[in-house]
Design an enzyme around this catalytic site. Structure first.
Site, PDB file in Angstrom:
ATOM      1  N   TYR A   6       0.720  -1.132   0.095  1.00 53.01           N
ATOM      2  CA  TYR A   6      -0.023   0.149  -0.054  1.00 53.01           C
ATOM      3  C   TYR A   6       0.613   1.323   0.094  1.00 53.01           C
ATOM      4  O   TYR A   6       2.137   1.170   0.311  1.00 53.01           O
ATOM      5  CB  TYR A   6      -0.903   0.102   1.206  1.00 53.01           C
ATOM      6  CG  TYR A   6      -0.300   0.644   2.522  1.00 53.01           C
ATOM      7  CD1 TYR A   6      -0.408   1.909   2.964  1.00 53.01           C
ATOM      8  CD2 TYR A   6       0.585  -0.664   3.261  1.00 53.01           C
ATOM      9  CE1 TYR A   6       0.246   1.955   4.144  1.00 53.01           C
ATOM     10  CE2 TYR A   6       0.936  -0.008   4.503  1.00 53.01           C
ATOM     11  CZ  TYR A   6       0.803   1.093   4.842  1.00 53.01           C
ATOM     12  OH  TYR A   6       1.520   1.485   6.062  1.00 53.01           O
ATOM     13  N   LYS A  21       6.762  -2.030   2.401  1.00 52.09           N
ATOM     14  CA  LYS A  21       5.603  -1.280   2.924  1.00 52.09           C
ATOM     15  C   LYS A  21       4.294  -2.059   2.598  1.00 52.09           C
ATOM     16  O   LYS A  21       3.342  -1.859   1.777  1.00 52.09           O
ATOM     17  CB  LYS A  21       5.285   0.038   2.153  1.00 52.09           C
ATOM     18  CG  LYS A  21       4.183   0.954   2.984  1.00 52.09           C
ATOM     19  CD  LYS A  21       4.143   2.453   2.528  1.00 52.09           C
ATOM     20  CE  LYS A  21       3.308   3.276   3.061  1.00 52.09           C
ATOM     21  NZ  LYS A  21       3.643   3.554   4.427  1.00 52.09           N
ATOM     22  N   GLU A  51      12.804   3.565  13.914  1.00 54.40           N
ATOM     23  CA  GLU A  51      11.817   4.297  13.579  1.00 54.40           C
ATOM     24  C   GLU A  51      10.731   4.327  14.384  1.00 54.40           C
ATOM     25  O   GLU A  51      11.111   4.009  15.552  1.00 54.40           O
ATOM     26  CB  GLU A  51      11.386   3.689  12.155  1.00 54.40           C
ATOM     27  CG  GLU A  51      10.857   2.248  12.098  1.00 54.40           C
ATOM     28  CD  GLU A  51      10.313   1.807  10.850  1.00 54.40           C
ATOM     29  OE1 GLU A  51      10.351   2.596   9.899  1.00 54.40           O
ATOM     30  OE2 GLU A  51       9.881   0.661  10.648  1.00 54.40           O
ATOM     31  N   LEU A 107      11.285   1.549   7.202  1.00 57.09           N
ATOM     32  CA  LEU A 107      10.715   1.779   6.155  1.00 57.09           C
ATOM     33  C   LEU A 107      11.227   3.060   5.361  1.00 57.09           C
ATOM     34  O   LEU A 107      11.587   4.129   5.873  1.00 57.09           O
ATOM     35  CB  LEU A 107       8.898   2.296   6.003  1.00 57.09           C
ATOM     36  CG  LEU A 107       8.342   2.389   4.885  1.00 57.09           C
ATOM     37  CD1 LEU A 107       7.985   0.943   4.266  1.00 57.09           C
ATOM     38  CD2 LEU A 107       6.866   3.236   5.031  1.00 57.09           C
TER      39      LEU A 107
END
Length: 285
Positions: free
Chosen positions: A32, A149, A182, A206
């Protein structure tokens, strides 16, 4: 009434139907993207589509459209929905198969789904109006392919919920070396002594589009030294500034970490300059 795109058709959201045998539903087997649009202008359209292609390659799913076709779908979807400032969600799964099995089916037609949602309008960056975040930190318990992702977001969702239960808006994730990689739905930056740090790209994080744009803008202007290098949770707690970056947050100051303020507990001057530059140049990407 919200209009969505599903497998070649634009239709009302309540009319959209996807097979329960879809591997996106059964296995979370899909990719996505979320990209912002402000009065018809996009931020990072090409990088978002490139990252989606990279993810589909990782999952061995054929991209059902080329970049031009994707762009046309996005433009048509925006035109069919109300609002000057819209986020666009794109999703491709492997599609449905007759038998539920772990191995990829030899024949399947990808399921393509897209919808829009309202996002905040662009505002001038000021210390007083900054939307700040209070965060917690915890050991990263997700899988080891965080650079994809994927729609398989259970690990991220559970970490985000963990932060929410603690009264925070985000959760910083820490690897086995004590390094901040992250956050559950964002990339992380640290400022210390006028040097800007963010974790290097690898399988732990990511490759955020906003992260990449921020790095490019900061380096182009050369006012600050910018390093893609690991930093620890201890260093983050002692930082002059901490930021979150994402397509919907842009650059967001962190003012509290594990219940303690970062510096003076307010948005900082380096963030102000970074967000001001981002506002000035973001539509060029």
């Amino acid at each position: 009434m919200s209009i969505v795109f599903l497998n070649g058709d634009f239709l009302a959201a309540e009319e959209a139907k996807i097979s329960p045998m879809d591997r996106g539903f059964l296995f979370g087997e899909g990719i996505y993207e979320v990209l912002p649009s402000y009065q018809g202008k996009f931020i990072g359209l090409a990088p978002h589509l490139k990252r989606m292609q990279n993810g589909l390659n990782e999952l061995d799913i054929a991209n059902p459209m080329n970049d031009g076709q994707w762009q046309q779908v996005i433009l048509d979807l925006i035109a069919k929905n109300e609002g000057d400032n819209l986020g666009v969600y794109l999703q491709v799964t492997r599609g449905a198969s007759e038998v539920r099995q772990h191995g990829y089916p030899q024949q399947s037609q990808p399921t393509v789904f897209a919808f829009t949602f309202t996002i905040d309008a662009v505002k001038d960056a000021t210390i007083e109006s900054a939307k700040t975040y209070e965060v917690s930190a915890t050991q990263d318990l997700r899988w080891q392919r965080c650079h994809i992702k994927s729609t398989s977001l259970l690990g991220n969702v559970m970490h985000y919920q963990q932060a929410k239960v603690q009264g925070c808006q985000e959760m910083l994730l820490v690897n086995g070396k004590g390094e901040v990689t992250e956050a559950s739905s964002s990339n992380v930056f640290m400022v210390k002594d006028d040097v800007i740090y963010t974790a290097p790209l690898d399988n732990q994080i990511l490759p955020g589009v906003t992260r990449a744009i921020v790095l490019d803008i900061l380096r182009s202007h050369g006012q600050y030294k910018v390093l893609e290098t690991p930093f620890t949770l201890e260093q983050a707690a002692a930082a002059d500034e901490l930021w979150l970056t994402s397509s919907t947050k842009e650059i967001a100051p962190i003012v509290m970490l594990n219940g303690k303020p970062i510096a003076d507990g307010k948005a900082g001057p380096v963030w102000l300059q970074a967000q001001t530059l981002f506002n000035q140049y973001k539509f060029l990407y």
